[in-house]
Design a protein around this motif. Structure first.
Motif, PDB file in Angstrom:
ATOM      1  N   GLU A 288      34.937   9.538  -1.542  1.00 43.95           N
ATOM      2  CA  GLU A 288      35.918   9.739  -2.604  1.00 43.95           C
ATOM      3  C   GLU A 288      36.773  10.973  -2.328  1.00 43.95           C
ATOM      4  OE1 GLU A 288      33.522   9.847  -6.108  1.00 43.95           O
ATOM      5  OE2 GLU A 288      33.609   7.666  -6.406  1.00 43.95           O
ATOM      6  N   ALA A 289      36.160  12.019  -1.799  1.00 44.51           N
ATOM      7  CA  ALA A 289      36.918  13.221  -1.444  1.00 44.51           C
ATOM      8  C   ALA A 289      37.904  12.929  -0.319  1.00 44.51           C
ATOM      9  CB  ALA A 289      35.965  14.343  -1.028  1.00 44.51           C
ATOM     10  N   ALA A 290      37.507  12.078   0.637  1.00 43.08           N
ATOM     11  CA  ALA A 290      38.406  11.704   1.728  1.00 43.08           C
ATOM     12  C   ALA A 290      39.602  10.920   1.201  1.00 43.08           C
ATOM     13  CB  ALA A 290      37.646  10.890   2.768  1.00 43.08           C
ATOM     14  N   LEU A 291      39.366  10.002   0.287  1.00 44.71           N
ATOM     15  CA  LEU A 291      40.468   9.236  -0.314  1.00 44.71           C
ATOM     16  C   LEU A 291      41.411  10.162  -1.076  1.00 44.71           C
ATOM     17  CD1 LEU A 291      38.509   6.114  -1.610  1.00 44.71           C
ATOM     18  CD2 LEU A 291      40.156   6.170   0.277  1.00 44.71           C
ATOM     19  N   GLU A 292      40.856  11.155  -1.734  1.00 38.33           N
ATOM     20  CA  GLU A 292      41.700  12.107  -2.455  1.00 38.33           C
ATOM     21  C   GLU A 292      42.537  12.926  -1.484  1.00 38.33           C
ATOM     22  OE1 GLU A 292      43.629  14.138  -5.376  1.00 38.33           O
ATOM     23  OE2 GLU A 292      42.415  12.304  -5.508  1.00 38.33           O
ATOM     24  N   ARG A 293      41.975  13.282  -0.328  1.00 41.10           N
ATOM     25  CA  ARG A 293      42.744  13.996   0.695  1.00 41.10           C
ATOM     26  C   ARG A 293      43.913  13.143   1.175  1.00 41.10           C
ATOM     27  NH1 ARG A 293      38.942  16.932  -0.525  1.00 41.10           N
ATOM     28  NH2 ARG A 293      38.101  18.667   0.691  1.00 41.10           N
ATOM     29  N   ALA A 294      43.704  11.845   1.287  1.00 37.25           N
ATOM     30  CA  ALA A 294      44.786  10.952   1.713  1.00 37.25           C
ATOM     31  C   ALA A 294      45.908  10.947   0.691  1.00 37.25           C
ATOM     32  CB  ALA A 294      44.244   9.534   1.922  1.00 37.25           C
ATOM     33  N   ARG A 295      45.544  10.887  -0.573  1.00 40.84           N
ATOM     34  CA  ARG A 295      46.571  10.909  -1.630  1.00 40.84           C
ATOM     35  C   ARG A 295      47.292  12.242  -1.658  1.00 40.84           C
ATOM     36  NH1 ARG A 295      42.483   7.556  -4.143  1.00 40.84           N
ATOM     37  NH2 ARG A 295      41.337   9.380  -4.874  1.00 40.84           N
ATOM     38  N   GLN A 296      46.556  13.329  -1.496  1.00 38.78           N
ATOM     39  CA  GLN A 296      47.168  14.654  -1.492  1.00 38.78           C
ATOM     40  C   GLN A 296      48.116  14.821  -0.308  1.00 38.78           C
ATOM     41  OE1 GLN A 296      43.818  17.320  -1.506  1.00 38.78           O
ATOM     42  NE2 GLN A 296      43.428  17.076  -3.701  1.00 38.78           N
ATOM     43  N   ALA A 297      47.814  14.175   0.794  1.00 37.63           N
ATOM     44  CA  ALA A 297      48.670  14.265   1.977  1.00 37.63           C
ATOM     45  C   ALA A 297      49.972  13.488   1.795  1.00 37.63           C
ATOM     46  CB  ALA A 297      47.921  13.749   3.200  1.00 37.63           C
ATOM     47  N   GLY A 298      50.010  12.621   0.791  1.00 34.33           N
ATOM     48  CA  GLY A 298      51.217  11.840   0.542  1.00 34.33           C
ATOM     49  C   GLY A 298      51.199  10.457   1.157  1.00 34.33           C
ATOM     50  N   LEU A 299      50.045  10.022   1.653  1.00 27.85           N
ATOM     51  CA  LEU A 299      49.931   8.678   2.217  1.00 27.85           C
ATOM     52  C   LEU A 299      49.858   7.661   1.081  1.00 27.85           C
ATOM     53  CD1 LEU A 299      47.381   9.519   5.042  1.00 27.85           C
ATOM     54  CD2 LEU A 299      49.757   8.809   5.382  1.00 27.85           C
ATOM     55  N   GLY A 300      50.757   6.705   1.101  1.00 29.09           N
ATOM     56  CA  GLY A 300      50.853   5.757  -0.008  1.00 29.09           C
ATOM     57  C   GLY A 300      50.331   4.367   0.289  1.00 29.09           C
ATOM     58  N   ARG A 301      49.896   4.128   1.542  1.00 28.79           N
ATOM     59  CA  ARG A 301      49.410   2.788   1.906  1.00 28.79           C
ATOM     60  C   ARG A 301      47.977   2.902   2.406  1.00 28.79           C
ATOM     61  NH1 ARG A 301      53.417  -0.189   5.808  1.00 28.79           N
ATOM     62  NH2 ARG A 301      52.438  -2.044   4.882  1.00 28.79           N
ATOM     63  N   ILE A 302      47.049   2.980   1.465  1.00 23.06           N
ATOM     64  CA  ILE A 302      45.637   3.108   1.778  1.00 23.06           C
ATOM     65  C   ILE A 302      44.987   1.742   1.622  1.00 23.06           C
ATOM     66  CG2 ILE A 302      43.491   4.315   1.248  1.00 23.06           C
ATOM     67  CD1 ILE A 302      45.796   6.111   2.197  1.00 23.06           C
ATOM     68  N   ASP A 303      44.253   1.323   2.646  1.00 23.11           N
ATOM     69  CA  ASP A 303      43.641  -0.007   2.636  1.00 23.11           C
ATOM     70  C   ASP A 303      42.636  -0.141   1.501  1.00 23.11           C
ATOM     71  OD1 ASP A 303      43.180  -2.612   4.174  1.00 23.11           O
ATOM     72  OD2 ASP A 303      41.144  -1.824   3.977  1.00 23.11           O
ATOM     73  N   VAL A 304      42.768  -1.232   0.763  1.00 24.53           N
ATOM     74  CA  VAL A 304      41.827  -1.583  -0.305  1.00 24.53           C
ATOM     75  C   VAL A 304      41.393  -3.025  -0.072  1.00 24.53           C
ATOM     76  CG1 VAL A 304      41.487  -1.891  -2.774  1.00 24.53           C
ATOM     77  CG2 VAL A 304      42.932  -0.022  -1.951  1.00 24.53           C
ATOM     78  N   ARG A 305      40.093  -3.261  -0.085  1.00 23.71           N
ATOM     79  CA  ARG A 305      39.599  -4.612   0.166  1.00 23.71           C
ATOM     80  C   ARG A 305      39.794  -5.489  -1.072  1.00 23.71           C
ATOM     81  NH1 ARG A 305      36.754  -5.267   5.032  1.00 23.71           N
ATOM     82  NH2 ARG A 305      37.632  -3.664   6.377  1.00 23.71           N
ATOM     83  N   LEU A 306      40.573  -6.540  -0.891  1.00 20.71           N
ATOM     84  CA  LEU A 306      40.801  -7.535  -1.942  1.00 20.71           C
ATOM     85  C   LEU A 306      40.976  -8.864  -1.226  1.00 20.71           C
ATOM     86  CD1 LEU A 306      41.188  -7.986  -4.985  1.00 20.71           C
ATOM     87  CD2 LEU A 306      43.658  -7.756  -4.616  1.00 20.71           C
ATOM     88  N   PRO A 307      39.887  -9.599  -0.986  1.00 24.98           N
ATOM     89  CA  PRO A 307      39.960 -10.805  -0.158  1.00 24.98           C
ATOM     90  C   PRO A 307      41.063 -11.758  -0.598  1.00 24.98           C
ATOM     91  CG  PRO A 307      37.686 -10.299  -0.703  1.00 24.98           C
ATOM     92  CD  PRO A 307      38.547  -9.368  -1.520  1.00 24.98           C
ATOM     93  N   HIS A 308      41.669 -12.410   0.382  1.00 23.44           N
ATOM     94  CA  HIS A 308      42.721 -13.384   0.118  1.00 23.44           C
ATOM     95  C   HIS A 308      42.186 -14.488  -0.795  1.00 23.44           C
ATOM     96  CE1 HIS A 308      45.806 -16.439   0.855  1.00 23.44           C
ATOM     97  NE2 HIS A 308      46.557 -15.456   1.324  1.00 23.44           N
ATOM     98  N   PRO A 309      43.012 -14.985  -1.739  1.00 23.83           N
ATOM     99  CA  PRO A 309      42.533 -16.046  -2.648  1.00 23.83           C
ATOM    100  C   PRO A 309      41.897 -17.227  -1.928  1.00 23.83           C
ATOM    101  CG  PRO A 309      44.655 -15.228  -3.372  1.00 23.83           C
ATOM    102  CD  PRO A 309      44.382 -14.571  -2.055  1.00 23.83           C
TER     103      PRO A 309
END
Length: 318
Positions: A288-309
């Protein structure tokens, strides 16, 4: 631009690159190790690969990112051996013990065509850094057989710029895994002190070739750069440095997978006292801290698993 991109590559240019790649094997400069052994004579050095590529397995992979696995899987081809010596490698038998069999160029092409026939969305070369010439040798057979899938170059990032240049106009999707920023950690855990510098140069070149990741209407990767970062225990400072560099040097639209899959394997399991700091899984708080670092860095395209329908429907039926 044609899709896949290699449809626009003149066959004479492909032949030239094959010849150039084979010359690199003669006094091996295929990867940054620059071992200078003659792999055309089956001499080996750090990666332990000789004249032929070794394949440990190939199959439709459903564990990759959603934009790669889709609903029919990513057509992964796992190459044996590796030019790194990661003490925690989760594919130890393949990377360090050379599981698998050596294959000829027609054999490798046949694997690509079989994966295409099985409905895979792409051809995903896993750990190709040390076998770029052998991949090039196989491509004419695959193209003549009707290969029409995008090619994914799935790498540790420890690639030579020369090898990447040979793949320019062939690879549609580059997927490097940037593990460590600190040179001391890279030397201790990957056995490559220059790893951070090499990966930065490689990722810049990958971005130059393919740009930011593009998805089609089905959410499948079409072309571009997808960067993985395996978050390591006790190394959030490295994580922050890598993510900040990606946002500033490559761009805030860089597609990044901040991965939490680390588990102790390889030498870490065999020598837990020597690598005590890695002899545990990543905690939820660290990820969770790593994901927050990504957001703080300004990265807007973070992979999220959501399987295709379509994949979800298949899983419900199983």
């Amino acid at each position: 631009m044609p899709h896949p991109v290699y449809l626009g590559l003149p066959r004479a240019e492909l032949s030239r690159r094959i010849d150039e790649g084979l010359r690199a094997l003669e006094s091996c400069r295929v990867c940054p190790r620059d071992c200078d052994v003659n792999r055309l004579r089956d001499e080996t050095a750090i990666c332990r690969a000789g004249r032929r590529a070794r394949v440990s397995s190939y199959f439709p992979h459903f564990g990759e990112e959603d934009c790669l696995r889709g609903w029919n899987g990513s057509g992964t081809i796992f190459f044996g051996w590796c030019n790194l010596r990661c003490v925690f490698c989760q594919n130890w038998e393949t990377s360090q013990e050379g599981a698998g069999e050596e294959v000829s160029p027609p054999d490798l092409a046949a694997m690509m065509l079989e994966l295409q026939a099985r409905g895979c969305h792409n051809i995903n070369f896993v750990t190709p850094e040390h076998v770029v010439p052998q991949i090039l040798e196989a491509l004419p057979y695959a193209f003549e057989g009707g290969l029409r899938l995008p090619i994914v170059y799935n790498t540790s990032g420890y690639d030579s710029l020369h090898s990447l240049a040979l793949m320019d106009g062939i690879v549609d999707i580059y997927m490097p895994d940037f593990k460590y920023w600190d040179t001391h950690r890279a030397a201790r855990y990957l056995k490559a002190k220059d790893y951070p510098e090499v990966v930065r140069a490689a990722v810049r070149e990958m971005q130059r070739q393919v740009g930011a990741l593009q998805l089609d209407d089905d959410g499948l990767a079409r072309r571009g750069l997808l960067v993985r970062h395996l978050v390591m225990p006790g190394a959030l400072d490295d994580t922050a440095a890598i993510l900040e560099w990606l946002a500033s040097a490559i761009g805030p639209d860089t597609y990044v997978n901040v991965m939490d899959q680390y588990r102790p394997e390889g030498s870490v399991l065999r020598q837990p006292d020597k690598y005590a700091e890695l002899a545990r899984r990543l905690t939820l708080e660290e990820h969770e801290a790593a994901l927050e670092r990504a957001r703080q860095a300004g990265l807007g395209r973070i992979d999220v698993r959501l399987p295709h329908p379509r994949l979800r429907r298949r899983l419900l039926v199983m």
